[in-house]
Design an enzyme around this catalytic site. Structure first.
Site, PDB file in Angstrom:
ATOM      1  N   HIS A  68      -6.944  -6.009  12.505  1.00 44.82           N
ATOM      2  CA  HIS A  68      -6.068  -4.885  12.164  1.00 44.82           C
ATOM      3  C   HIS A  68      -4.863  -4.862  13.110  1.00 44.82           C
ATOM      4  O   HIS A  68      -3.731  -4.597  12.680  1.00 44.82           O
ATOM      5  CB  HIS A  68      -6.842  -3.565  12.257  1.00 44.82           C
TER       6      HIS A  68
ATOM      7  N   SER B 166     -12.715  -4.805   8.497  1.00 46.58           N
ATOM      8  CA  SER B 166     -12.340  -5.952   9.332  1.00 46.58           C
ATOM      9  C   SER B 166     -12.386  -5.580  10.809  1.00 46.58           C
ATOM     10  O   SER B 166     -12.371  -4.396  11.174  1.00 46.58           O
ATOM     11  CB  SER B 166     -10.935  -6.430   8.959  1.00 46.58           C
TER      12      SER B 166
ATOM     13  N   VAL C 287     -19.452  -4.758   1.558  1.00 45.52           N
ATOM     14  CA  VAL C 287     -18.099  -4.893   2.128  1.00 45.52           C
ATOM     15  C   VAL C 287     -18.134  -4.609   3.626  1.00 45.52           C
ATOM     16  O   VAL C 287     -18.961  -3.847   4.108  1.00 45.52           O
ATOM     17  CB  VAL C 287     -17.151  -3.902   1.402  1.00 45.52           C
TER      18      VAL C 287
ATOM     19  N   SER D 194     -12.141   0.776   3.647  1.00 45.34           N
ATOM     20  CA  SER D 194     -12.410   2.036   4.355  1.00 45.34           C
ATOM     21  C   SER D 194     -11.201   2.959   4.441  1.00 45.34           C
ATOM     22  O   SER D 194     -11.335   4.150   4.690  1.00 45.34           O
ATOM     23  CB  SER D 194     -12.842   1.710   5.790  1.00 45.34           C
TER      24      SER D 194
ATOM     25  N   ASP E  20      -7.149  -3.494  -9.538  1.00 42.18           N
ATOM     26  CA  ASP E  20      -7.147  -4.896  -9.113  1.00 42.18           C
ATOM     27  C   ASP E  20      -5.895  -5.172  -8.272  1.00 42.18           C
ATOM     28  O   ASP E  20      -4.791  -5.268  -8.813  1.00 42.18           O
ATOM     29  CB  ASP E  20      -7.192  -5.803 -10.346  1.00 42.18           C
ATOM     30  N   GLY E  21      -6.112  -5.295  -6.982  1.00 39.99           N
ATOM     31  CA  GLY E  21      -4.993  -5.468  -6.050  1.00 39.99           C
ATOM     32  C   GLY E  21      -4.231  -6.764  -6.219  1.00 39.99           C
ATOM     33  O   GLY E  21      -3.111  -6.897  -5.732  1.00 39.99           O
TER      34      GLY E  21
ATOM     35  N   HIS F   2     -10.587  -2.097  -5.374  1.00 34.84           N
ATOM     36  CA  HIS F   2     -11.155  -2.146  -6.722  1.00 34.84           C
ATOM     37  C   HIS F   2     -12.554  -1.555  -6.858  1.00 34.84           C
ATOM     38  O   HIS F   2     -12.996  -1.287  -7.961  1.00 34.84           O
ATOM     39  CB  HIS F   2     -11.074  -3.558  -7.312  1.00 34.84           C
TER      40      HIS F   2
HETATM   41  C1  LIG Z   1     -12.854  -7.536   4.279  1.00 37.30           C
HETATM   42  S1  LIG Z   1     -12.717  -6.076   3.285  1.00 37.30           S
HETATM   43  C2  LIG Z   1     -11.409  -5.280   4.177  1.00 37.30           C
HETATM   44  C3  LIG Z   1     -11.293  -3.836   3.865  1.00 37.30           C
HETATM   45  C4  LIG Z   1     -10.236  -3.041   4.640  1.00 37.30           C
HETATM   46  N1  LIG Z   1      -9.030  -3.762   4.920  1.00 37.30           N
HETATM   47  C5  LIG Z   1     -10.855  -2.530   5.904  1.00 37.30           C
HETATM   48  O1  LIG Z   1     -10.692  -3.131   6.952  1.00 37.30           O
HETATM   49  O2  LIG Z   1     -11.559  -1.504   5.787  1.00 37.30           O
HETATM   50  C6  LIG Z   1     -11.912  -6.653   1.787  1.00 37.30           C
HETATM   51  C7  LIG Z   1     -11.726  -5.572   0.737  1.00 37.30           C
HETATM   52  O3  LIG Z   1     -11.023  -6.132  -0.382  1.00 37.30           O
HETATM   53  C8  LIG Z   1     -11.543  -5.520  -1.552  1.00 37.30           C
HETATM   54  N2  LIG Z   1     -11.174  -6.362  -2.703  1.00 37.30           N
HETATM   55  C9  LIG Z   1     -11.621  -7.618  -3.027  1.00 37.30           C
HETATM   56  N3  LIG Z   1     -11.024  -8.061  -4.157  1.00 37.30           N
HETATM   57  C10 LIG Z   1     -10.174  -7.072  -4.561  1.00 37.30           C
HETATM   58  C11 LIG Z   1      -9.286  -6.940  -5.663  1.00 37.30           C
HETATM   59  N4  LIG Z   1      -9.162  -7.890  -6.591  1.00 37.30           N
HETATM   60  N5  LIG Z   1      -8.562  -5.800  -5.756  1.00 37.30           N
HETATM   61  C12 LIG Z   1      -8.688  -4.808  -4.832  1.00 37.30           C
HETATM   62  N6  LIG Z   1      -9.526  -4.862  -3.781  1.00 37.30           N
HETATM   63  C13 LIG Z   1     -10.265  -5.996  -3.641  1.00 37.30           C
HETATM   64  C14 LIG Z   1     -13.035  -5.430  -1.277  1.00 37.30           C
HETATM   65  O4  LIG Z   1     -13.692  -4.507  -2.134  1.00 37.30           O
HETATM   66  C15 LIG Z   1     -13.007  -4.977   0.194  1.00 37.30           C
HETATM   67  O5  LIG Z   1     -12.956  -3.583   0.306  1.00 37.30           O
END
Ligand SMILES: C[S@@+](CC[C@H](N)C(=O)[O-])C[C@H]1O[C@@H](n2cnc3c(N)ncnc32)[C@H](O)[C@@H]1O
Length: 227
Positions: free
Chosen positions: A65, A60, A57, A89, A147-148, A116
């Site tokens: 942001h 971003s 992961v 994070s 699951d978001g 998740h």
């Molecule tokens: C590009 S990262 C961004 C993380 C966060 N916004 C950051 O900047 O630290 C995308 C995140 O979405 C999470 N993710 C992907 N599918 C998901 C789901 N179905 N439910 C919850 N989280 C999910 C991934 O594990 C990852 O942490």
């Protein structure tokens, strides 16, 4: 000229983004200045680029942001309920709370991050506590493992919803959990294909307006038990 920047420290990065117009408002700059990225991104925290945080992961890029905060800022009011899907994070989740708290203290404020990957949930608790344990202790910032794509109905409806990974199509469950007057921003489109950061505004009667904001490239929202 393409925007590329790195700061000597967090304040310097945010100042440069503000000077360059990437951050449009002082209030977003303040929330991001108070939220030092070193607590959330062990690698190159002050570089304006995504950084790996483990478990496949990335956190971003700071400019993404900043855009999320700018697009949602009218909804980030004291007492608001905010949902950050794919909170990873915990950085942006913390920024949402900081932004709201600058506007005023309200016991009803709730900023919910949902992630998740269990390891990342644990990591985000550590990050947030290293930054300021009061955020979690106050009960105003809550990280949920799950699951978001299904949202977090317990704290709905939400005034603002941000999704940090791409949905293949309009995420219906999240739209249902959006409050009247609320705004959802989510990258929509296929993995590796044409994706747009898409804004959904729900009016006072529950009618939804969709606006494409910009072309983007995000990893998809996934099913943890299938990938
Ligand atoms: C590009 S990262 C961004 C993380 C966060 N916004 C950051 O900047 O630290 C995308 C995140 O979405 C999470 N993710 C992907 N599918 C998901 C789901 N179905 N439910 C919850 N989280 C999910 C991934 O594990 C990852 O942490």
């Amino acid at each position: 000229m393409a925007w590329r920047s790195v700061g000597a420290d967090n304040a310097d990065l945010i100042r440069k983004m503000r000077d360059y117009g990437i951050i449009a408002s002082d209030s977003v700059a303040q929330a991001m200045t108070k939220t030092d990225r070193r607590h959330y991104s062990p690698r190159n925290p002050y570089m304006d680029a995504p950084q790996t945080i483990g478990y496949g992961v990335t956190i971003s890029a700071p400019h993404m942001h900043a855009f999320a905060l700018e697009y949602l800022r009218d909804q980030l009011r004291p007492g608001a309920h905010v949902l950050d899907v794919g909170s990873g994070s915990g950085y942006l989740t913390a920024c949402f709370l900081r932004y709201i708290e600058e506007k005023g203290d309200d016991v009803n404020t709730r900023v919910i991050g949902i992630e998740h990957q269990p390891e990342l949930v644990a990591q985000s608790f550590q990050n947030l506590n290293a930054d300021d344990p009061k955020m979690l202790d106050s009960g105003k910032l809550i990280i949920v493992e799950g699951d978001g794509r299904k949202g977090v109905p317990e704290h709905a409806p939400y005034d603002a919803i941000h999704v940090g990974a791409a949905a293949a199509i309009t995420p219906k469950a999240l739209l249902e959990q959006l409050a009247n007057g609320g705004r959802l921003i989510v990258p929509v489109g296929p993995e590796g294909g044409e994706q747009y950061m898409t804004q959904y505004d729900k009016d006072s009667e529950g009618k939804v307006k969709e606006t494409r904001l910009m072309g983007v490239m995000y990893v998809p929202l996934t099913d943890l038990h299938r990938s």
